[in-house]
Scaffold this active site. Structure first.
Site, PDB file in Angstrom:
ATOM      1  NE  ARG A 172      -2.345  -1.522   3.411  1.00 38.93           N
ATOM      2  CZ  ARG A 172      -2.138  -2.793   3.736  1.00 38.93           C
ATOM      3  NH1 ARG A 172      -2.573  -3.751   2.956  1.00 38.93           N
ATOM      4  NH2 ARG A 172      -1.501  -3.115   4.836  1.00 38.93           N
ATOM      5  CD  GLU A 197      -0.679  -4.594  14.623  1.00 34.86           C
ATOM      6  OE1 GLU A 197      -0.657  -4.006  13.525  1.00 34.86           O
ATOM      7  OE2 GLU A 197      -1.579  -4.454  15.458  1.00 34.86           O
TER       8      GLU A 197
HETATM    9  P1  AMP Z   1       4.779  -2.611  11.407  1.00 30.52           P
HETATM   10  O1  AMP Z   1       5.980  -3.204  10.750  1.00 30.52           O
HETATM   11  O2  AMP Z   1       4.321  -3.378  12.599  1.00 30.52           O
HETATM   12  O3  AMP Z   1       4.947  -1.132  11.679  1.00 30.52           O
HETATM   13  O4  AMP Z   1       3.574  -2.776  10.377  1.00 30.52           O
HETATM   14  C1  AMP Z   1       3.424  -1.875   9.334  1.00 30.52           C
HETATM   15  C2  AMP Z   1       3.035  -2.542   8.053  1.00 30.52           C
HETATM   16  O5  AMP Z   1       2.047  -3.557   8.225  1.00 30.52           O
HETATM   17  C3  AMP Z   1       2.467  -1.522   7.107  1.00 30.52           C
HETATM   18  O6  AMP Z   1       3.030  -1.713   5.822  1.00 30.52           O
HETATM   19  C4  AMP Z   1       0.987  -1.769   7.123  1.00 30.52           C
HETATM   20  O7  AMP Z   1       0.477  -1.768   5.816  1.00 30.52           O
HETATM   21  C5  AMP Z   1       0.789  -3.138   7.766  1.00 30.52           C
HETATM   22  N1  AMP Z   1      -0.095  -3.102   8.941  1.00 30.52           N
HETATM   23  C6  AMP Z   1       0.256  -3.393  10.212  1.00 30.52           C
HETATM   24  N2  AMP Z   1      -0.785  -3.302  11.053  1.00 30.52           N
HETATM   25  C7  AMP Z   1      -1.837  -2.912  10.315  1.00 30.52           C
HETATM   26  C8  AMP Z   1      -3.210  -2.602  10.611  1.00 30.52           C
HETATM   27  N3  AMP Z   1      -3.698  -2.678  11.842  1.00 30.52           N
HETATM   28  N4  AMP Z   1      -3.998  -2.204   9.573  1.00 30.52           N
HETATM   29  C9  AMP Z   1      -3.501  -2.113   8.318  1.00 30.52           C
HETATM   30  N5  AMP Z   1      -2.235  -2.390   7.981  1.00 30.52           N
HETATM   31  C10 AMP Z   1      -1.397  -2.782   8.955  1.00 30.52           C
END
Ligand code: AMP
Length: 176
Positions: free
Chosen positions: A64, A101
């Site tokens: 995205r 996550e």
């Molecule tokens: P992080 O590495 O944990 O910061 O996760 C960020 C990435 O995971 C981004 O590229 C987001 O598109 C996706 N992502 C993580 N959590 C969510 C969420 N709750 N809703 C949508 N996309 C998420």
């Protein structure tokens, strides 16, 4: 065109409970993308405080992040660079692993995507734990890029992801 209040963008983000796993509330930005006025306002917001001529490349994170980074690059009149999931880029790459996550993954960038000393702006849709963005920043540092900042449409403040992004300027439009 009248400026769009952030609250309008916030209202357009759809919360999808338990996707892709139980306990995750997915922030769905497709309703924002589907509305040209809101999409444009998000690009404006991501580029607020980024003067023309201050950036050489806009980097987007798979998948995205590509949407926002490509639009922002065209707006600035500069190139776009994809940081992709491992195994997707055809040329020689640098790779960096990270925790999500939900799950874990490896991202990659072409070794010639950014020249040493180029000023880059990193964009993604959402900052959660910061694992993805910190891996992308590590790749850009490996290339010798000068990181201008990392900007996000959405930040999940309670996960404190920005703590993992070091001293780089971090800005998000909508906070939860
Ligand atoms: P992080 O590495 O944990 O910061 O996760 C960020 C990435 O995971 C981004 O590229 C987001 O598109 C996706 N992502 C993580 N959590 C969510 C969420 N709750 N809703 C949508 N996309 C998420």
């Amino acid at each position: 065109m009248h400026p769009v209040p952030l609250s309008e963008i916030e209202r357009a983000i759809r919360n999808v409970p338990d996707f892709p796993k139980p306990g995750i509330q997915f922030k769905d930005i497709t309703p924002v993308l589907a509305d040209g006025r809101l999409f444009g306002a998000v690009i404006d917001g991501l580029l607020e405080g980024v003067p023309p001529g201050s950036v050489d490349k806009v980097v987007g994170i798979d998948a995205r992040g590509f949407i926002f980074a490509a639009a922002a690059a065209v707006r600035l009149g500069v190139g776009f660079v994809p940081v992709r999931k491992k195994g997707k880029l055809p040329w020689t790459t640098h790779e960096q692993s990270y925790d999500l996550e939900y799950g874990s993954a490896t991202v990659a960038v072409h070794v010639d995507a950014v020249a040493a000393g180029e000023r880059v702006l990193l964009l993604d849709d959402l900052l959660a734990t910061g694992g993805t963005a910190s891996a992308a920043l590590a790749l850009l540092e490996k290339l010798g890029a000068r990181i201008i900042g990392a900007n996000f449409v959405i930040e999940l403040d309670f996960l404190e992801g920005r703590k993992r992004l070091g001293t780089h300027p971090v800005r998000s439009l909508v906070h939860y």
